[in-house]
Design a protein around this motif. Structure first.
Motif, PDB file in Angstrom:
ATOM      1  N   GLU A 153       0.823  -1.207   0.000  1.00  0.00           N
ATOM      2  CA  GLU A 153       0.000   0.000   0.000  1.00  0.00           C
ATOM      3  C   GLU A 153       0.856   1.257   0.000  1.00  0.00           C
ATOM      4  N   GLU A 154       1.929   1.255   0.762  1.00  0.00           N
ATOM      5  CA  GLU A 154       2.790   2.431   0.830  1.00  0.00           C
ATOM      6  C   GLU A 154       3.565   2.651  -0.460  1.00  0.00           C
ATOM      7  N   PHE A 155       3.897   1.570  -1.145  1.00  0.00           N
ATOM      8  CA  PHE A 155       4.698   1.697  -2.365  1.00  0.00           C
ATOM      9  C   PHE A 155       3.836   1.922  -3.605  1.00  0.00           C
ATOM     10  N   ALA A 156       2.518   1.723  -3.493  1.00  0.00           N
ATOM     11  CA  ALA A 156       1.654   1.827  -4.674  1.00  0.00           C
ATOM     12  C   ALA A 156       1.695   3.224  -5.274  1.00  0.00           C
ATOM     13  N   GLY A 157       1.636   4.267  -4.426  1.00  0.00           N
ATOM     14  CA  GLY A 157       1.679   5.625  -4.939  1.00  0.00           C
ATOM     15  C   GLY A 157       2.987   5.944  -5.632  1.00  0.00           C
ATOM     16  N   ILE A 158       4.090   5.461  -5.080  1.00  0.00           N
ATOM     17  CA  ILE A 158       5.395   5.679  -5.698  1.00  0.00           C
ATOM     18  C   ILE A 158       5.449   4.987  -7.064  1.00  0.00           C
ATOM     19  N   ALA A 159       4.936   3.774  -7.126  1.00  0.00           N
ATOM     20  CA  ALA A 159       4.931   3.039  -8.400  1.00  0.00           C
ATOM     21  C   ALA A 159       4.107   3.761  -9.448  1.00  0.00           C
ATOM     22  N   ASP A 160       2.975   4.350  -9.036  1.00  0.00           N
ATOM     23  CA  ASP A 160       2.148   5.094  -9.987  1.00  0.00           C
ATOM     24  C   ASP A 160       2.856   6.346 -10.480  1.00  0.00           C
ATOM     25  N   LEU A 161       3.476   7.067  -9.568  1.00  0.00           N
ATOM     26  CA  LEU A 161       4.118   8.328  -9.925  1.00  0.00           C
ATOM     27  C   LEU A 161       5.259   8.121 -10.914  1.00  0.00           C
ATOM     28  N   PHE A 162       6.067   7.098 -10.709  1.00  0.00           N
ATOM     29  CA  PHE A 162       7.229   6.871 -11.572  1.00  0.00           C
ATOM     30  C   PHE A 162       6.972   5.822 -12.656  1.00  0.00           C
ATOM     31  N   ASP A 163       5.734   5.328 -12.745  1.00  0.00           N
ATOM     32  CA  ASP A 163       5.350   4.364 -13.773  1.00  0.00           C
ATOM     33  C   ASP A 163       6.268   3.137 -13.734  1.00  0.00           C
ATOM     34  N   LEU A 164       6.395   2.533 -12.561  1.00  0.00           N
ATOM     35  CA  LEU A 164       7.246   1.366 -12.386  1.00  0.00           C
ATOM     36  C   LEU A 164       6.501   0.105 -12.794  1.00  0.00           C
ATOM     37  N   HIS A 165       7.231  -0.851 -13.330  1.00  0.00           N
ATOM     38  CA  HIS A 165       6.617  -2.097 -13.783  1.00  0.00           C
ATOM     39  C   HIS A 165       6.130  -2.902 -12.571  1.00  0.00           C
ATOM     40  N   PRO A 166       4.932  -3.490 -12.665  1.00  0.00           N
ATOM     41  CA  PRO A 166       4.400  -4.220 -11.499  1.00  0.00           C
ATOM     42  C   PRO A 166       5.249  -5.400 -11.067  1.00  0.00           C
ATOM     43  N   LEU A 167       5.913  -6.071 -11.993  1.00  0.00           N
ATOM     44  CA  LEU A 167       6.761  -7.198 -11.603  1.00  0.00           C
ATOM     45  C   LEU A 167       7.947  -6.724 -10.768  1.00  0.00           C
ATOM     46  N   ALA A 168       8.551  -5.596 -11.188  1.00  0.00           N
ATOM     47  CA  ALA A 168       9.670  -5.042 -10.418  1.00  0.00           C
ATOM     48  C   ALA A 168       9.191  -4.541  -9.059  1.00  0.00           C
ATOM     49  N   VAL A 169       7.998  -3.945  -9.015  1.00  0.00           N
ATOM     50  CA  VAL A 169       7.445  -3.475  -7.747  1.00  0.00           C
ATOM     51  C   VAL A 169       7.216  -4.643  -6.795  1.00  0.00           C
ATOM     52  N   GLU A 170       6.691  -5.735  -7.322  1.00  0.00           N
ATOM     53  CA  GLU A 170       6.466  -6.916  -6.487  1.00  0.00           C
ATOM     54  C   GLU A 170       7.772  -7.441  -5.909  1.00  0.00           C
ATOM     55  N   ASP A 171       8.833  -7.484  -6.725  1.00  0.00           N
ATOM     56  CA  ASP A 171      10.132  -7.932  -6.230  1.00  0.00           C
ATOM     57  C   ASP A 171      10.674  -6.988  -5.166  1.00  0.00           C
ATOM     58  N   ALA A 172      10.465  -5.685  -5.362  1.00  0.00           N
ATOM     59  CA  ALA A 172      11.016  -4.716  -4.416  1.00  0.00           C
ATOM     60  C   ALA A 172      10.304  -4.772  -3.075  1.00  0.00           C
ATOM     61  N   VAL A 173       9.020  -5.059  -3.078  1.00  0.00           N
ATOM     62  CA  VAL A 173       8.256  -5.079  -1.837  1.00  0.00           C
ATOM     63  C   VAL A 173       8.496  -6.362  -1.054  1.00  0.00           C
ATOM     64  N   HIS A 174       8.498  -7.494  -1.757  1.00  0.00           N
ATOM     65  CA  HIS A 174       8.572  -8.783  -1.068  1.00  0.00           C
ATOM     66  C   HIS A 174      10.011  -9.265  -0.844  1.00  0.00           C
ATOM     67  N   ALA A 175      10.976  -8.706  -1.593  1.00  0.00           N
ATOM     68  CA  ALA A 175      12.401  -9.039  -1.419  1.00  0.00           C
ATOM     69  C   ALA A 175      12.675 -10.519  -1.651  1.00  0.00           C
ATOM     70  N   HIS A 176      13.759 -11.031  -1.023  1.00  0.00           N
ATOM     71  CA  HIS A 176      14.195 -12.414  -1.189  1.00  0.00           C
ATOM     72  C   HIS A 176      14.438 -12.738  -2.664  1.00  0.00           C
ATOM     73  N   GLN A 177      15.199 -11.858  -3.327  1.00  0.00           N
ATOM     74  CA  GLN A 177      15.509 -12.027  -4.737  1.00  0.00           C
ATOM     75  C   GLN A 177      17.008 -12.301  -4.919  1.00  0.00           C
ATOM     76  N   ARG A 178      17.326 -12.965  -6.025  1.00  0.00           N
ATOM     77  CA  ARG A 178      18.734 -13.122  -6.400  1.00  0.00           C
ATOM     78  C   ARG A 178      19.237 -11.820  -7.009  1.00  0.00           C
ATOM     79  N   PRO A 179      20.555 -11.542  -6.868  1.00  0.00           N
ATOM     80  CA  PRO A 179      21.100 -10.361  -7.549  1.00  0.00           C
ATOM     81  C   PRO A 179      20.847 -10.430  -9.050  1.00  0.00           C
ATOM     82  N   LYS A 180      20.339  -9.348  -9.602  1.00  0.00           N
ATOM     83  CA  LYS A 180      19.985  -9.343 -11.023  1.00  0.00           C
ATOM     84  C   LYS A 180      19.863  -7.918 -11.521  1.00  0.00           C
TER      85      LYS A 180
END
Length: 378
Positions: free
Chosen positions: A92-119
């Protein structure tokens, strides 16, 4: 997530009106604009926070405006960029930021939930990078349960006029990095790509610090294993170091491919003169990777040496037990023979029989003891 779900998410983002977008982001910034995680001492960890700074020609601009206003100014002028830093935001907190900067939803999901490999991934005009941060956990004494390496994550969105860093974990503060960059405005003047390079270099430098600290722990374990009483060393410490080294390896090794991409493939948000510097970061990463591989081999050798010492010590104990058993067998056998209840036994009623038997026992046991001692069994 299915492709249909992703398309629905993108469609929903496009339906968000300008006023609704501005209101949501402004509300988020008003709620958190006074909190800064640049330094852990300035704000408590565990709450979603944001730090927004605008840079023009490499110089930090004074605040006074909200995030939406600053972004609109940068976009109208075409000069400078906005650096937005967050710590473990919710969806919820990141949704407004994603809208403002037109971030891709897949990247937003990775940024919020973390536990990703370096990429490193590119979404239209935006570059999305994931870095694993590591921190050495200080301990008075290494034990079989000591935590040696703690890991976190930093997600970075890089666009033409913005840099968004999303940090996960209780370490990896970007405050010192921000201050270091602000002290070199000529570097910041090269745009968001310079921030991405500085961030990658900062992360890899931390890898070097952690590997040096881990080497000290390995050296201490090695000294203990090859000491006088090395067979009594706790093998659990070696296993724990190997497990912590594996955690470090998972953070370091996968970053090699993303750095190669950043240093060789053209990226729109990254200027060509900045891209060349990623090669130096990649060289440092290769050094860390080689150190980790060497540590792993060294720990394997230490573990094998310790097991060999334990085996030798056990064989030594078995030889001692066998030698003493042979020595004790002589009086046991003689006493067992003369302990039988027979009336007619040789020398049973002889005056010197007792002394002779004792002498034979002592002489035989002494000869066995000297023989075993000479051969190193006792």
């Amino acid at each position: 997530m299915s492709m249909a779900g992703n398309l629905r998410k993108v469609g929903n983002l496009r339906k968000v009106g300008g006023l609704r977008k501005v209101a949501r982001v402004a509300q988020f910034v008003r709620k958190h604009n006074r909190v800064d995680l640049s330094h852990p001492a300035r704000s408590p960890l565990g709450s979603a926070v944001v730090k927004c700074v605008t840079y023009r020609k490499g110089v930090r601009q004074e605040g006074g405006h909200d995030l939406v206003t600053e972004v609109e100014r940068v976009r109208r002028s075409g000069d400078g960029f906005v650096w937005l830093g967050l710590h473990e935001p919710t969806e919820e907190e990141f949704a407004g930021i994603a809208d403002l900067f037109d971030l891709h939803p897949l990247a937003v999901e990775d940024a919020v939930h973390a536990h990703q490999r370096p990429k490193v991934e590119r979404y239209d005009e935006t570059l999305f990078a994931v870095f694993k941060t590591v921190c050495y956990v200080e301990h008075a004494e290494l034990t079989a349960t000591s935590e040696v390496v703690d890991t976190g994550e930093i997600m970075v969105f890089v666009g033409k006029e913005f840099v968004i860093t999303v940090r996960h974990g209780r370490h990896g503060s970007l405050g010192p990095l921000r201050e270091e960059l602000e002290a070199a405005p000529e570097q910041l003047a090269q745009g968001p790509g310079a921030v991405l390079h500085a961030l990658a270099d900062h992360v890899v430098d931390d890898y070097l610090v952690v590997t040096d600290a881990v080497q000290a722990d390995i050296d201490q374990v090695e000294m203990d294993v090859f000491s006088k009483d090395g067979e009594r060393a706790d093998p659990g410490r070696i296993y724990q170091l190997k497990r912590e080294l594996l955690e470090l390896k998972r953070a370091v090794v996968p970053l090699g491919r993303p750095l190669q991409i950043l240093s060789t493939q053209p990226m729109r948000p990254i200027a060509p003169e900045i891209q060349a510097y990623f090669r130096d970061v990649d060289d440092h990463l290769k050094r860390v990777t080689e150190q980790i591989a060497a540590f792993d081999e060294l720990l394997n050798s230490i573990l094998q040496a310790h097991l060999a010492q334990v085996t030798v010590a056990q064989n030594e104990d078995m030889r001692k037990i066998t030698a003493w058993a042979a020595v004790i067998a002589v009086p046991t056998m003689v006493c067992g023979v003369y302990g039988m209840n027979f009336d007619h036994m040789p020398e049973l009623h002889w005056k010197y029989g007792y002394g002779l038997v004792i002498g034979v026992i002592v002489a035989t046991c002494s000869a066995l003891y000297r023989g075993f001692r000479r051969n190193g069994w006792l």
